[in-house]
Scaffold this active site. Structure first.
Site, PDB file in Angstrom:
ATOM      1  N   HIS A 111       0.977  -1.063   0.110  1.00  0.00           N
ATOM      2  CA  HIS A 111       0.226   0.040  -0.074  1.00  0.00           C
ATOM      3  C   HIS A 111       0.766   1.140   0.098  1.00  0.00           C
ATOM      4  O   HIS A 111       1.730   1.557   0.531  1.00  0.00           O
ATOM      5  CB  HIS A 111      -0.870  -0.122   1.221  1.00  0.00           C
ATOM      6  CG  HIS A 111      -1.757   1.244   1.272  1.00  0.00           C
ATOM      7  ND1 HIS A 111      -2.911   1.169   0.557  1.00  0.00           N
ATOM      8  CD2 HIS A 111      -1.750   2.156   2.163  1.00  0.00           C
ATOM      9  CE1 HIS A 111      -3.437   2.445   0.744  1.00  0.00           C
ATOM     10  NE2 HIS A 111      -2.854   3.082   1.593  1.00  0.00           N
ATOM     11  N   SER A 138       4.058   0.629   2.449  1.00  0.00           N
ATOM     12  CA  SER A 138       3.996  -0.398   3.542  1.00  0.00           C
ATOM     13  C   SER A 138       3.462  -1.748   2.985  1.00  0.00           C
ATOM     14  O   SER A 138       2.852  -1.588   1.941  1.00  0.00           O
ATOM     15  CB  SER A 138       2.679   0.062   4.532  1.00  0.00           C
ATOM     16  OG  SER A 138       2.977   1.240   5.080  1.00  0.00           O
ATOM     17  N   ASP A 147      -6.671  -2.342   4.118  1.00  0.00           N
ATOM     18  CA  ASP A 147      -5.179  -1.895   4.566  1.00  0.00           C
ATOM     19  C   ASP A 147      -4.961  -1.822   6.187  1.00  0.00           C
ATOM     20  O   ASP A 147      -4.441  -1.048   6.804  1.00  0.00           O
ATOM     21  CB  ASP A 147      -5.266  -0.388   4.073  1.00  0.00           C
ATOM     22  CG  ASP A 147      -5.359  -0.382   2.724  1.00  0.00           C
ATOM     23  OD1 ASP A 147      -5.121  -1.234   1.916  1.00  0.00           O
ATOM     24  OD2 ASP A 147      -5.786   0.738   2.040  1.00  0.00           O
TER      25      ASP A 147
HETATM   26  C1  GRF Z   1       1.418   0.444  -6.335  1.00  0.00           C
HETATM   27  O1  GRF Z   1       1.522   1.814  -6.321  1.00  0.00           O
HETATM   28  C2  GRF Z   1       0.827  -0.427  -5.552  1.00  0.00           C
HETATM   29  O2  GRF Z   1       1.474   0.587  -3.979  1.00  0.00           O
HETATM   30  C3  GRF Z   1      -0.586  -0.285  -5.340  1.00  0.00           C
HETATM   31  O3  GRF Z   1      -0.903  -0.279  -6.577  1.00  0.00           O
HETATM   32  C4  GRF Z   1       0.453   0.192  -7.459  1.00  0.00           C
HETATM   33  C5  GRF Z   1       0.677  -0.929  -8.320  1.00  0.00           C
HETATM   34  O4  GRF Z   1       1.172  -0.672  -9.416  1.00  0.00           O
HETATM   35  N1  GRF Z   1      -1.168  -1.129  -4.430  1.00  0.00           N
HETATM   36  P1  GRF Z   1       2.178  -1.926 -10.129  1.00  0.00           P
HETATM   37  O5  GRF Z   1       0.836  -2.255 -11.020  1.00  0.00           O
HETATM   38  O6  GRF Z   1       2.804  -2.434  -9.418  1.00  0.00           O
HETATM   39  O7  GRF Z   1       3.011  -0.947 -11.272  1.00  0.00           O
END
Ligand code: GRF
Length: 321
Positions: A111, A138, A147
């Site tokens: 997250h 996190s 979360d």
């Molecule tokens: C990331 O920013 C993650 O923190 C959130 O969704 C995004 C996923 O990005 N949960 P990716 O698909 O891994 O590039």
């Protein structure tokens, strides 16, 4: 090195975290391997990356399917691939309670905030708006509440003057790609760490009434009853007598029961040297699918066999609630 833990990664889009996890897994001593990349969008870019690297993929659009049915199909794909952990990496779905419950302690998420701050969406904009000095990321265990599961690792990312949500998100993503593989590796490796396993057993054993710890032939053991006249109900064995297992020894009812357990469930039980002859069975702890409720049940059963009546009565009374 012990067998690698099998991990299914769920994504919805670009899959850059999935790629970071995947490439980290290709480093020799990484304790996990990616057995599946699954998405709720057949067009998710990450699927093509995984496929190009020879990782099995699965895609099922959630459109027009009831949430529980979609979850069930995704879960089945993970199980069929042999997954022991599910790792959410930008998986934009709210999961049903049953699904989350069945993977308690085995489902992780990333997250983009320093939890407990900013659960939900628009985390970067909210951190900037609040004047925070840092945003961040996190990795946490997934529980029914959004979360809110135990945080396993965090990394702070400085917020600079003139920062926008996009510029911050871009840098946080670098942090994500460092943090996620590292935290996942550490988490799955705990399963084979004798100190971690011993502490877990100890907590369960000492939670039983009138129990105390006493070493026996160099191994930690637990006795029920008084310090003076207590009797052993469990021992912790770390790779004893040439065994590759880290195990809890508990008392079965008979040799027949012991041999039957060992024969029918050789991945869970073994007959330990010396102790086996008097009915102690080895419950193998250093395996990714070790069921700790099962361990607790065995401890209680073994404890009941030797505990003084006054203690078992107390336990029966507690069980009635
Ligand atoms: C990331 O920013 C993650 O923190 C959130 O969704 C995004 C996923 O990005 N949960 P990716 O698909 O891994 O590039």
């Amino acid at each position: 090195m012990a067998e690698k833990a099998k991990v299914a990664i769920f994504i919805s889009g670009r899959g850059s975290n999935m790629a970071a996890l995947l490439y980290a897994s290709l480093i020799d001593d990484c304790p996990y391997e990616v057995c599946l990349v699954a998405a709720n969008d057949p067009e998710a870019e990450g699927l093509a990356i995984a496929a190009a690297e020879g990782v099995p993929t699965y895609a099922l659009s959630h459109k027009g399917i009831a949430r529980a049915d979609h979850d069930a199909a995704m879960e089945k794909a993970a199980r069929d691939a042999g997954a022991q952990y599910i790792v959410l990496a930008g998986y934009m779905r709210i999961l049903t309670e049953g699904f989350v419950g069945r993977w308690r302690g085995r489902m992780l998420n990333i997250h983009p905030s320093l939890l407990p701050k900013y659960t939900g969406l628009d985390t970067h904009a909210r951190a900037i708006e609040a004047g925070d000095s840092h945003g961040g990321v996190s990795v946490h265990l997934v529980t029914e509440e959004l979360d809110a599961g135990e945080v396993l690792g965090q990394m702070a990312v400085a917020i600079r003057d003139g920062e926008t949500p996009d510029t911050l998100a871009e840098r946080v993503r670098f942090a994500e790609h460092q943090l996620y593989p590292q935290v996942l590796a550490r988490y799955v490796a705990r399963e084979a760490d004798p100190d971690f396993l011993l502490q877990r057993v100890r907590d369960l054993a000492l939670a039983l009434p009138q129990s105390h710890e006493r070493e026996s032939h160099g191994s930690p053991g637990w006795r029920a009853g008084s310090e003076k006249s207590g009797k052993y109900f469990a021992y912790f064995n770390d790779q004893h007598h040439g065994s590759e297992h880290i195990a809890l020894l508990v008392k079965t009812g008979s040799q027949d029961e012991l041999l039957n357990l060992v024969e029918t469930q050789p991945d869970t039980y073994f007959k330990p040297a010396y102790y086996g002859a008097s009915g102690w069975v080895g419950l193998i702890l250093n395996r990714p699918d070790c069921d700790w409720e099962h361990v607790a049940e065995w401890l209680e059963r073994s404890w009941r066999a030797v505990a003084p009546k006054s203690a078992t009565k107390l336990m029966d009374a507690a069980d009635e609630f």
